[in-house]
Write an enzyme that holds these catalytic residues in place. Structure first.
Site, PDB file in Angstrom:
ATOM      1  N   ARG A  37       0.823  -1.216   0.000  1.00 55.33           N
ATOM      2  CA  ARG A  37       0.000   0.000   0.000  1.00 55.33           C
ATOM      3  C   ARG A  37       0.859   1.270   0.000  1.00 55.33           C
ATOM      4  O   ARG A  37       0.533   2.274   0.638  1.00 55.33           O
ATOM      5  CB  ARG A  37      -0.966   0.000   1.196  1.00 55.33           C
ATOM      6  CG  ARG A  37      -2.323   0.603   0.819  1.00 55.33           C
ATOM      7  CD  ARG A  37      -3.323   0.574   1.973  1.00 55.33           C
ATOM      8  NE  ARG A  37      -3.697  -0.773   2.348  1.00 55.33           N
ATOM      9  CZ  ARG A  37      -3.943  -1.189   3.595  1.00 55.33           C
ATOM     10  NH1 ARG A  37      -3.873  -0.357   4.602  1.00 55.33           N
ATOM     11  NH2 ARG A  37      -4.286  -2.433   3.827  1.00 55.33           N
ATOM     12  N   ARG A  50      -7.787  11.835  -5.038  1.00 54.29           N
ATOM     13  CA  ARG A  50      -9.035  11.292  -4.485  1.00 54.29           C
ATOM     14  C   ARG A  50     -10.046  12.384  -4.111  1.00 54.29           C
ATOM     15  O   ARG A  50     -11.244  12.107  -3.995  1.00 54.29           O
ATOM     16  CB  ARG A  50      -8.730  10.398  -3.277  1.00 54.29           C
ATOM     17  CG  ARG A  50      -8.148   9.018  -3.618  1.00 54.29           C
ATOM     18  CD  ARG A  50      -9.150   8.175  -4.406  1.00 54.29           C
ATOM     19  NE  ARG A  50     -10.467   8.245  -3.800  1.00 54.29           N
ATOM     20  CZ  ARG A  50     -10.820   7.623  -2.679  1.00 54.29           C
ATOM     21  NH1 ARG A  50      -9.948   6.856  -2.050  1.00 54.29           N
ATOM     22  NH2 ARG A  50     -12.028   7.758  -2.182  1.00 54.29           N
TER      23      ARG A  50
END
Lengths: 368, 368
Positions: A37, A50
């Site tokens: 990640r 995002r």
């Protein structure tokens, strides 16, 4: 694939780097490092993307997925990139109604719990069902100076979302299906193994130089249940990748008792989470299979002196083996300072030593 | 305590039963068995109580808490009862705003994250702060034909709820506090150890014949972090109970790498979750400390032939040792058929063998 670079040429370009050499158990000079990640909320540039696009939009838009995959490469000096994707992406590609709910995780509107539900799972055709994923891979291999790791969830973890309908702590419905209807269970796992295998094969055919198969939640099973209900399906995936000749990394959390079994599925490298001291993890993995890990992700939130001590501890326990890939024991936590991760990469590269494989093999043989 | 039976007399009444004898490593004839979360949603009579009363009402009403504690005793023929309570009950008793949200778990409205938040944690005075808990114990020891196990959450698990504000998968805030502000961390843990110790001492003074300290989520830590940040506080609790001379059971999930450390805190019995085969779990616990477990809870959802095979496997791995207490590897799952649990108790009582402690000790000494 028109205009995309030749995948074999891409892989050959990276073959001499420390990451692929460590995965293959070949001699090299620096300890390779990447972070699970590594693309994600720890990075301001990711949060910026995002702020304008949903998680699903990022995954479905090759330019965005490639951009967030590249962000940590620019920042950290890691030795590998990993495709930005989600474990349930191939299921969404099959038309299973699955959404990623912020703060919750993947949610499946209609769970799969009976034989008749399996009609919803057809064969995955990656070029048709996941074109955006493969276009992302194309963009990445054209751009990257380090190898790209392909990404997929393993059948048990996929099944857990499908059967529970979302994340779970106890996996009650999943285990109930497993114990109560073994025929349906194995049919479901077989279908999911096919989906995973097809997705990973396509990623490699487009230029991924390694793959990591995430069985994130398989650690919820005892070794006996893992062996009976999961291992045959993982084996099928690993064997189905063999002819592609790329390293196959296999990882899940809380898998301390499963490391040997996970290796036996045909993995080239097994990831060790932070619960198991890395030297002990190494002992549980058969000789000839590499190992990856295992800094506690929350240590990255500690003062730098603590981070240094703990990185050195992981390196010491890795024993300067040529078959070690440095990583966290699980994904980067969102509040992590990217500067700390960059410093960890430098520290591992500077201080990590790699012994001659012949020496390590002789030692292994003496202990066998 | 007026009208309540003399606690020492209550404990003496049960001292010859297999549960306490196994916990103390004394000779006995049948393998004792009880189930974590044996009181709860698997039982129709529990669901009936809960249809009329919230979880908090049950805990706060001695007649109701005693009733649900007794329900599994009537059904299952288990060798011990465990006080029906919740891990956060003592925190609620201190006036920390904590509610049990159905389907979520304990939620703390204002998390504790800084030194100045610690003023909210004062010393627990069980008779004033948790009168309903001790009245429940009084009712139970007057009624029960088997020993009552006192119940408390351990400091790390309590801290995780307080710091996160609710259940967590990653314990990011908890670990961040631990790594970033060790002084506040240890002060918090010290306060919580005091709360837990006071609660357990009071339960024993009212007649509980053993205690189980649940560090349910401590398995989220590496052994090194457990040893530094948790163990000293658990040790203080175990030592603080020593003069009461009741068995101290210690349990958490995913603690495969911590079993030896948990024993070293001063536990008399260590619980092993289902991830670790029980013979391997036994090897990780020092000789002289008993062990408890470890049937996979979801196996109780399987056909009876599977249940039988798996119960026999646990018994075989327990090696007919006199210091084994049969249990599940974690709590009873809500969809479990109570009839299956009753049959498991019978099976363990019928088939479980217990060897002479002298024989087991000689064997241990030979392997040492």
């Amino acid at each position: 694939m028109s205009g995309a670079p030749d995948p074999a040429a891409v892989r050959a370009r990276h073959a001499d780097g420390p990451f692929l050499r460590a995965c293959r158990g070949e001699a090299h000079d620096t300890v390779p490092v990447w972070f699970m990640r590594q693309a994600g909320r720890a990075l301001a540039e990711y949060r910026e993307v995002r702020a304008r696009h949903s998680f699903e939009e990022v995954i479905h838009t090759p330019e965005l997925a490639a951009e967030v995959t590249l962000q940590p490469i620019r920042r950290y000096g890691v030795d590998a990139a990993i495709l930005f994707s989600d474990i349930v992406t191939p299921l969404a590609g099959l038309g299973i109604g699955v959404t990623i709910e912020p703060g919750v995780g993947p949610v499946v509107a209609e769970p799969v719990r009976r034989m008749e539900d399996l009609v919803r799972l057809r064969r995955l055709e990656p070029e048709e069902d996941l074109p955006y994923v493969l276009q992302t891979v194309d963009l990445l291999v054209a751009e990257l100076a380090v190898p790209l790791i392909g990404f997929a969830g393993a059948p048990f973890t996929l099944a857990s979302y499908l059967v529970e309908g979302g994340p779970s702590r106890s996996y009650t419905h999943t285990k109930a299906l497993m114990f109560q209807d073994e025929l349906t269970w194995h049919r479901l796992m077989d279908l999911l193994a096919g989906v995973t295998l097809a997705s990973l094969r396509a990623q490699v055919e487009h230029g991924a130089a390694a793959v990591q198969l995430f069985d994130s939640w398989a650690g919820a099973l005892s070794p006996a249940d893992y062996e009976r209900f999961v291992l045959p399906h993982t084996q099928r995936i690993m064997e189905g990748l063999e002819d592609l000749d790329v390293p196959r990394i296999h990882f899940g959390v809380a898998t301390g008792e499963l490391l040997g079994l996970m290796a036996s599925a045909g993995a080239d490298v097994v990831g060790v989470d932070w619960r198991v001291p890395l030297d002990e993890g190494r002992r549980r993995i058969p000789v000839g299979v590499g190992f990856q890990g295992n800094l506690e992700p929350a240590v990255c939130l500690a003062p730098w002196e603590t981070v240094v001590a703990r990185v050195r501890d992981v390196l010491a326990r890795a024993g300067a083996r040529h078959d070690h890939v440095f990583n966290l024991g699980h994904g980067v936590l969102p509040p992590t300072d990217p500067g700390v991760l960059a410093q960890i990469v430098d520290l591992v590269h500077e201080e990590g030593e790699v012994r001659d494989p012949a020496e390590v093999r002789a030692e292994d043989a003496a202990h066998a």
